[in-house]
Design a protein around this motif. Structure first.
Motif, PDB file in Angstrom:
ATOM      1  N   UNK A   1     -21.166 -21.743  25.135  1.00 42.04           N
ATOM      2  CA  UNK A   1     -22.179 -22.251  24.201  1.00 42.04           C
ATOM      3  C   UNK A   1     -21.706 -23.612  23.689  1.00 42.04           C
ATOM      4  N   UNK A   2     -22.560 -24.628  23.818  1.00 43.77           N
ATOM      5  CA  UNK A   2     -22.111 -25.979  23.483  1.00 43.77           C
ATOM      6  C   UNK A   2     -22.360 -26.355  22.024  1.00 43.77           C
ATOM      7  N   UNK A   3     -22.656 -25.378  21.182  1.00 43.46           N
ATOM      8  CA  UNK A   3     -22.759 -25.659  19.749  1.00 43.46           C
ATOM      9  C   UNK A   3     -22.233 -24.462  18.968  1.00 43.46           C
ATOM     10  N   UNK A   4     -22.155 -24.592  17.663  1.00 41.54           N
ATOM     11  CA  UNK A   4     -21.541 -23.572  16.822  1.00 41.54           C
ATOM     12  C   UNK A   4     -20.189 -24.033  16.329  1.00 41.54           C
ATOM     13  N   UNK A   5     -19.754 -23.485  15.197  1.00 38.71           N
ATOM     14  CA  UNK A   5     -18.468 -23.871  14.608  1.00 38.71           C
ATOM     15  C   UNK A   5     -17.335 -23.032  15.197  1.00 38.71           C
ATOM     16  N   UNK A   6     -16.162 -23.637  15.291  1.00 38.16           N
ATOM     17  CA  UNK A   6     -14.995 -22.921  15.816  1.00 38.16           C
ATOM     18  C   UNK A   6     -14.582 -21.803  14.866  1.00 38.16           C
ATOM     19  N   UNK A   7     -14.033 -20.726  15.444  1.00 41.85           N
ATOM     20  CA  UNK A   7     -13.528 -19.631  14.629  1.00 41.85           C
ATOM     21  C   UNK A   7     -12.243 -20.022  13.905  1.00 41.85           C
TER      22      UNK A   7
END
Length: 455
Positions: free
Chosen positions: A319-325
């Protein structure tokens, strides 16, 4: 400001106080009042936000640990607004372009969901009920939140694979997997709640899914029931802190016990999911773990636990978006690879709060627990501890000693009457004498034998 118990709080005053305290905390050295500590400002801010947004003190404190203060306000505000209605085109029966045109003709105002999705549509308003159109009843689309499309995209199922959807209700992700597989292979759609499986069966029939088998089992028992899957999707039961806009009761009805209870169940389910996957699969060997929670205890903590307990590693979700864990949270330190996991928030992505991790299994063997983990395992399961193993042994020895004593009593009359010792010695061979008895009695038996031979 003090309020009488019967007087309702003035929300306008509280809101203004939240804003002013936020400004002070962002430039604390310059704007703070003399003699007031940062902790006092934070305590007042937390109390005001709990009153203004109607959260429990426990949940608000937990959210303050996760988000920086300006972002926390945005998160709380986003939870007051419902997420956009989204649908997923069922490509087993139609194309997105044709479905969009058919719905537009019925008076639906819509747009493609985003560049990241080839099947999603966002509905702005409609003159007809979206869940009762002829297209819906014919199975051309599924009402599904945007965030619940992401785990299936991360799973990336291939045609002719064997896939397990461990917690499948109400069937949105299962049917999405089926359409990506083009109704080939086999999907085992499992859920522990029999009532919720009714909606799964209904949706699979309506959407024309023919490669799914529905089962009603406890996911924790799954490696024993059936294993050897190419991929497993685990959308684990959680506290729901990412979907507060759908269920405002979560603001006040969750406490620490609820979070830890969920985390414990999630760890058990994730280990079962890993054990259900075949590491030697030519095309798969992947597990996708996801929750609709934003708490670290239910997400990174659970995945970090699985990394220590099984032969798995984290891989990119695709997935090329979203915040890192998180790789660190308060006093906890997680494996560095947890930065490949993805977090989605209502205030940044305009979708329900979600967490997604993708694991690759590289060996079917289960690693032995490390030495520093053994005491914890023994504390969790006292029956396996050394004390539990050793405790019955003294009783056994005592029992053996009493058997020897009884045999000796039977032996004495036989000696007096001059009977042969051959038949009398056999019962003693079957009984293992205890060390402290054997030293005292073996010489006596030798003397008795010499005396008998002398006669």
């Amino acid at each position: 400001m003090a309020f009488l118990p019967s007087e309702p709080p003035d929300l306008h005053v509280i809101h203004q106080r939240i804003k002013s305290n936020m400004e002070v905390l962002q430039d604390f050295k310059v704007k703070r009042e003399e003699g007031r500590t940062r902790q006092e400002y934070l305590a007042l801010l937390r109390r005001d936000m709990a009153a203004y947004y109607s959260y429990s003190d426990f949940l608000l404190k937990m959210l303050m640990d996760i988000f920086p203060l300006p972002e926390l306000i945005n998160f709380l505000e986003a939870n007051e607004v419902p997420r956009p209605v989204t649908i997923r085109t069922n490509t087993l029966k139609t194309r997105r372009r044709d479905l969009a045109q058919a719905l537009i003709n019925r008076g639906v105002n819509l747009d493609p969901l985003g560049k990241w999705s080839k099947t999603g549509l966002v509905i702005y308003d409609s003159s007809v009920p979206i869940g009762a159109t002829p297209e819906y009843l014919a199975g051309h689309y599924m009402l599904q939140g945007a965030s619940s499309l992401l785990p299936v995209m991360a799973l990336a199922p291939q045609e002719n694979e064997r896939i397990l959807d461990m917690c499948c209700a109400p069937g949105g992700k299962t049917s999405y997997i089926a359409q990506l597989m083009k109704n080939t292979g086999m999907i085992l759609a499992n859920d522990s709640n029999a009532e919720r499986l009714r909606s799964v069966v209904g949706n699979l029939h309506r959407l024309g899914v023919t490669n799914a088998v529905v089962s009603n089992c406890d996911g924790r028992q799954f490696p024993k029931i059936l294993g050897g899957f190419d991929r497993v999707l685990l959308d684990a039961p959680c506290s729901g802190t990412g979907v507060i806009s759908k269920d405002p009761a979560i603001k006040t009805n969750k406490d620490e016990k609820d979070i830890l209870r969920c985390a414990h169940l999630q760890k058990e389910l994730l280990l079962s999911a890993i054990d259900s996957v075949n590491a030697t699969s030519e095309t798969g060997g992947y597990i996708v773990y996801c929750t609709c929670s934003v708490t670290v205890e239910e997400n990174e903590w659970v995945v970090d636990y699985a990394l220590k307990k099984r032969n798995v590693r984290l891989v990119a979700t695709g997935l090329d978006f979203g915040k890192e864990g998180f790789t660190r949270f308060k006093d906890r330190r997680f494996h560095p690879s947890l930065k490949t996991t993805r977090r989605f928030y209502p205030h940044t992505h305009n979708m329900d709060g979600f967490f997604i991790a993708k694991l690759k299994k590289f060996s079917n063997s289960i690693p032995k627990p490390q030495k520093d983990e053994e005491p914890a395992a023994e504390a969790a399961n006292p029956s396996t501890g050394p004390e539990a193993v050793m405790e019955p042994q003294p009783k056994k020895k005592k029992l053996e000693g009493s058997k020897i004593a009884q045999a000796q009593k039977k032996l004495q009359p036989a000696l007096k009457s001059g009977q042969s010792l051959k038949g009398q010695r056999r019962p003693l061979k079957a009984v293992r004498p205890s060390p402290h008895k054997s030293h005292a009695q073996v010489p006596n038996r030798k003397k008795q034998r010499v005396k008998q031979n002398g006669q």
